[in-house]
Write a protein that holds these residues in place. Sequence first.
Motif, mmCIF file in Angstrom:
data_model
loop_
_atom_site.group_PDB
_atom_site.id
_atom_site.type_symbol
_atom_site.label_atom_id
_atom_site.label_comp_id
_atom_site.label_asym_id
_atom_site.label_seq_id
_atom_site.Cartn_x
_atom_site.Cartn_y
_atom_site.Cartn_z
ATOM 1 N N ASP A 236 -7.016 5.097 -2.139
ATOM 2 C CA ASP A 236 -6.315 4.131 -1.307
ATOM 3 C C ASP A 236 -7.392 3.183 -0.768
ATOM 4 O O ASP A 236 -8.146 3.536 0.138
ATOM 5 N N SER B 44 -3.145 -3.766 -0.978
ATOM 6 C CA SER B 44 -2.056 -4.403 -0.235
ATOM 7 C C SER B 44 -2.427 -5.828 0.169
ATOM 8 O O SER B 44 -3.476 -6.056 0.776
ATOM 9 N N LYS C 34 -3.422 -7.361 3.961
ATOM 10 C CA LYS C 34 -4.662 -6.996 4.643
ATOM 11 C C LYS C 34 -5.756 -8.039 4.390
ATOM 12 O O LYS C 34 -6.826 -7.966 4.975
ATOM 13 N N GLY D 285 0.798 -1.217 0.000
ATOM 14 C CA GLY D 285 0.000 0.000 0.000
ATOM 15 C C GLY D 285 0.832 1.269 0.000
ATOM 16 O O GLY D 285 0.534 2.227 -0.719
ATOM 17 N N THR D 286 1.880 1.301 0.801
ATOM 18 C CA THR D 286 2.696 2.513 0.913
ATOM 19 C C THR D 286 3.316 2.869 -0.437
ATOM 20 O O THR D 286 3.256 4.017 -0.891
HETATM 21 C C1 LIG Z 1 -5.231 2.870 4.379
HETATM 22 C C2 LIG Z 1 -3.847 2.327 4.321
HETATM 23 N N1 LIG Z 1 -3.045 2.721 3.336
HETATM 24 C C3 LIG Z 1 -1.780 2.251 3.211
HETATM 25 C C4 LIG Z 1 -1.285 1.345 4.119
HETATM 26 C C5 LIG Z 1 0.104 0.833 3.949
HETATM 27 O O1 LIG Z 1 0.081 -0.455 3.387
HETATM 28 P P1 LIG Z 1 1.362 -1.395 3.436
HETATM 29 O O2 LIG Z 1 1.495 -1.856 4.847
HETATM 30 O O3 LIG Z 1 1.043 -2.504 2.497
HETATM 31 O O4 LIG Z 1 2.521 -0.582 2.959
HETATM 32 C C6 LIG Z 1 -2.088 0.919 5.184
HETATM 33 C C7 LIG Z 1 -1.559 0.008 6.219
HETATM 34 O O5 LIG Z 1 -1.973 -0.010 7.345
HETATM 35 C C8 LIG Z 1 -3.416 1.412 5.270
HETATM 36 O O6 LIG Z 1 -4.234 1.012 6.249
#
Ligand SMILES: Cc1ncc(COP(=O)(O)O)c(C=O)c1O
Length: 389
Positions: free
Chosen positions: A177, A200, A203, A71-72
């Motif tokens: 997101d 991601s 999750k 996600g990041t």
């Molecule tokens: C809404 C949201 N965006 C992005 C992320 C980041 O995802 P990742 O852990 O896969 O980098 C998270 C993780 O908690 C999230 O809840």
Amino acid sequence: MDRMYFDHAATTPLDTAVLDVMLPHMRDRFGNASSVHQMGRQARFAVEESRERVAACLGAEPGEIVFTSGGTESDNFALKGVFDAAASDRSSHLITSSAEHEAVLRPAERLQRNGVDVTFLDPGEHGAVTVAQVREVLQPETKLVSLMHANNEIGTLTHIREIAGLCREQGVLLHCDAVQTVGLLGVDVNDLGADLVSISGHKFYGPKGIGCLYVRGGVDLGSLVEGGSQERDRRGGTENVPAVVGFAEALERAVEAAGKRVSHIRSLQEQLIAGIRDRVDPPFVFNTPVDILDATAPHIVNVSFPPVDDAPIDGEMLILNLDMQGVMVSAGSACTSGAMEPSHVLSAIGRDRPTASAAVRFSIGKDNTAEEVDAAVDALAETVRRMRR
Ligand SMILES: Cc1ncc(COP(=O)(O)O)c(C=O)c1O
């Protein structure tokens, strides 16, 4: 019941069936997907077949899926990619909200430092930006709107579909997101209407360190990582084949099971809210908008304990006390717990500092049970009573 895991918004356990499909790609099928020989071709096939499966789950075309580390990275790619591609265009504007995940907020702040005009909308008391708010701040220079589907701390859903309609009308790109909803709610990208969607794997019972960015055909993002031609030159680097295969398997399983999972998780969410209302001593305040549950993701319940007689409850201690009773929850976003600052989301919805600092986020998963919820409510009631004494 000595271990009750209620932190699924932070991460979920890897499904053993998913691990099973990953293992052969770790043990024997170790080829580099860029190699021409048979083991390379075998790896390439696994990556492309996974891309097709992921695309099918999302209602997308395989060419619209870019594998990332999660996600990041997907959030970073979406924001930086759009403004990189528009770099020759001197005037540019980004709209987002102050309740986004840090993976959106930090790149947005960087873009702002680099000269992009950024509007951070206030999410209001329920934690979601409205279509009217977006309409009000749209400018001819607006290139991108970036809003999350479900808030990871309090669960509020944004009306992405309506906002997507507005963006399309105005010729503005929309990034969503959807890390907290894809794999739980069964998201179809065309139904959602966003041009860019972050996803991601960890999750939804897939492996960590893998995700994707959906990039609607025709959207130019340039490349995030240079140095290799992987992912059609958009993200160089040798593909993590086992993770890609696990990601596709987990997503397929999640989409297939979505209806059953959601109704189970929603019923536990309702039980948890009712349990807190009935058995925990006031004062407490739900940060999740529990009176409009339909407007929230089914897995999150966030509740704060305001000070009594000016004596605040220490949120970190609350979490640790619950942990000692086997109840694992978060103080807010997993990415910020450990930091002493109160959650930016709870501040954005108007909680004062002591109330925001004494928050607990329960996030429910497919394997939680009604008995666990019951025991967790007892542990919470007892802990709050003891800490207030
Ligand atoms: C809404 C949201 N965006 C992005 C992320 C980041 O995802 P990742 O852990 O896969 O980098 C998270 C993780 O908690 C999230 O809840």
